[in-house]
Design a protein around this motif. Structure first.
Motif, PDB file in Angstrom:
ATOM      1  N   SER A 181      46.117  49.706  36.954  1.00 42.23           N
ATOM      2  CA  SER A 181      47.293  50.592  37.256  1.00 42.23           C
ATOM      3  C   SER A 181      47.842  50.314  38.829  1.00 42.23           C
ATOM      4  N   ASP A 182      47.324  49.325  39.422  1.00 38.41           N
ATOM      5  CA  ASP A 182      47.784  48.832  40.601  1.00 38.41           C
ATOM      6  C   ASP A 182      49.014  47.739  40.534  1.00 38.41           C
ATOM      7  N   VAL A 228      41.808  51.579  38.072  1.00 39.05           N
ATOM      8  CA  VAL A 228      41.858  50.112  38.493  1.00 39.05           C
ATOM      9  C   VAL A 228      40.286  49.729  38.579  1.00 39.05           C
ATOM     10  N   LYS A 263      39.005  53.073  41.464  1.00 40.19           N
ATOM     11  CA  LYS A 263      39.835  54.011  41.539  1.00 40.19           C
ATOM     12  C   LYS A 263      40.579  54.660  40.169  1.00 40.19           C
TER      13      LYS A 263
END
Length: 321
Positions: free
Chosen positions: A192-193, A228, A233
């Motif tokens: 999702s980064d 992530v 994360k």
């Protein structure tokens, strides 16, 4: 193998490994072993992880294991790899991404080849789940092959199903439509980064607004978690969502209902497989059936009539003293 059950129940990892191999290779006494293990099963919570190839399922699984171990849970992992239709071999490389847990005595990781089975799982996956369950695992994670919209079988084995998506992997609506949309208890937008992650989350939420809750359970709206896996994360929030889904199932009574439904379906599958094997053996022994098949080829009789005749005669033989 049956005589080694006490050692399995006592946490002997070598016995666990041997039993899994025995079950996977369809050992002669497999049914007797599973019969004796049955009373010790039903305690572990099974998490299924599915999604397209390259979504980061193995790395995410590794992070989930780390998070679960913080709670001192015993974790079993089944990583299913595709088997070559030409050589029959499989790389079984998912454990490379989980190497941090090799020395952890409370984590057991096993890779399995599909051996021609469709649906994202190996034929023996459900049986191996039982062995891990009996060994005392609190959580069992099943990571599927990663074949897209065809791997729906995971919903017949897992209590919570995680569908992993990534930004930049093409049309996400195509990826989450139909069956894949309906089997998800939790959506995970991994990596999702990367750019486009929020767009994927929005598209999932829109699809959820249009309906498609799993098994008609309108009381649970599948949440969307952003993770992530490379640095962990968001994985703690993901595990909390899994635990929240478990609490929802337990409180509503659906956990027991779904497990009972799966057990009933398993009985039906066993009956069907045994009937198929019975017919296959009969066809292999009797020249009569070969003659009938030749008549089908010659268009003298249709396949449906032959199939009905074989079933009726075989069942008649079995039911006659």
């Amino acid at each position: 193998m049956v005589e080694q059950i006490p050692a399995l129940l006592g946490g002997d990892r070598r016995v666990l490994a041997r039993m899994i191999t025995y079950v996977e290779n369809d050992g002669e006494g497999k049914e007797a072993l599973l019969r004796e293990l049955h009373p010790y099963t039903g305690k572990a919570y099974v998490i299924g992880i599915t999604g397209s190839p390259g979504a980061g399922k193995s790395s995410l699984t590794d992070r989930i294991i780390t998070e679960l171990r913080k709670g001192d849970y015993k974790v079993g992992v089944i990583a299913v790899d595709p088997t070559s239709p030409f050589t029959g071999g499989a790389i079984l490389g998912d454990r490379i991404r989980m190497s941090d847990h090799y020395l952890d005595q409370s984590v057991f990781i096993r890779s399995m080849g599909t051996r021609g089975s469709l649906g994202g799982l190996s034929r023996a996956t459900k049986e191996v789940i039982k062995v891990l369950d009996a060994s005392g695992c609190d959580f069992i994670i099943v990571e599927t092959v990663g074949v897209g919209q065809s791997e729906l079988e995971i919903m017949t084995a897992a209590d919570s199903t995680l569908v992993v998506l990534t930004p930049g992997a093409g049309d996400s609506i195509q990826a989450i439509k139909a069956g894949i949309m309906e089997i998800a208890d939790i959506f995970v937008v991994n990596k999702s980064d990367l750019a486009g992650a929020d767009r994927v989350v929005t598209e999932i939420e829109v699809m959820l607004d249009l309906g498609g809750y799993k098994k008609g359970d309108q009381s649970w709206r599948p949440p969307v978690a952003k993770t992530v896996s490379i640095n962990g994360k968001g994985v703690d929030e993901l595990v909390q969502k899994v635990k929240a889904h478990r609490q929802h199932l337990e409180k509503s009574g659906r956990l027991d209902q779904e497990r009972q439904r799966r057990l009933k379906a398993e009985v039906s599958e066993i009956i069907e497989e045994r009937i198929k094997e019975m017919i296959r053996q009969q066809l292999g022994r009797s020249g009569q059936w070969n003659d009938l098949l030749e008549e089908v080829v010659a268009r003298k009789i249709d396949p449906y009539t032959v199939a009905s005749q074989i079933i009726k005669e075989e069942l008649w033989k079995r039911s006659t003293p």
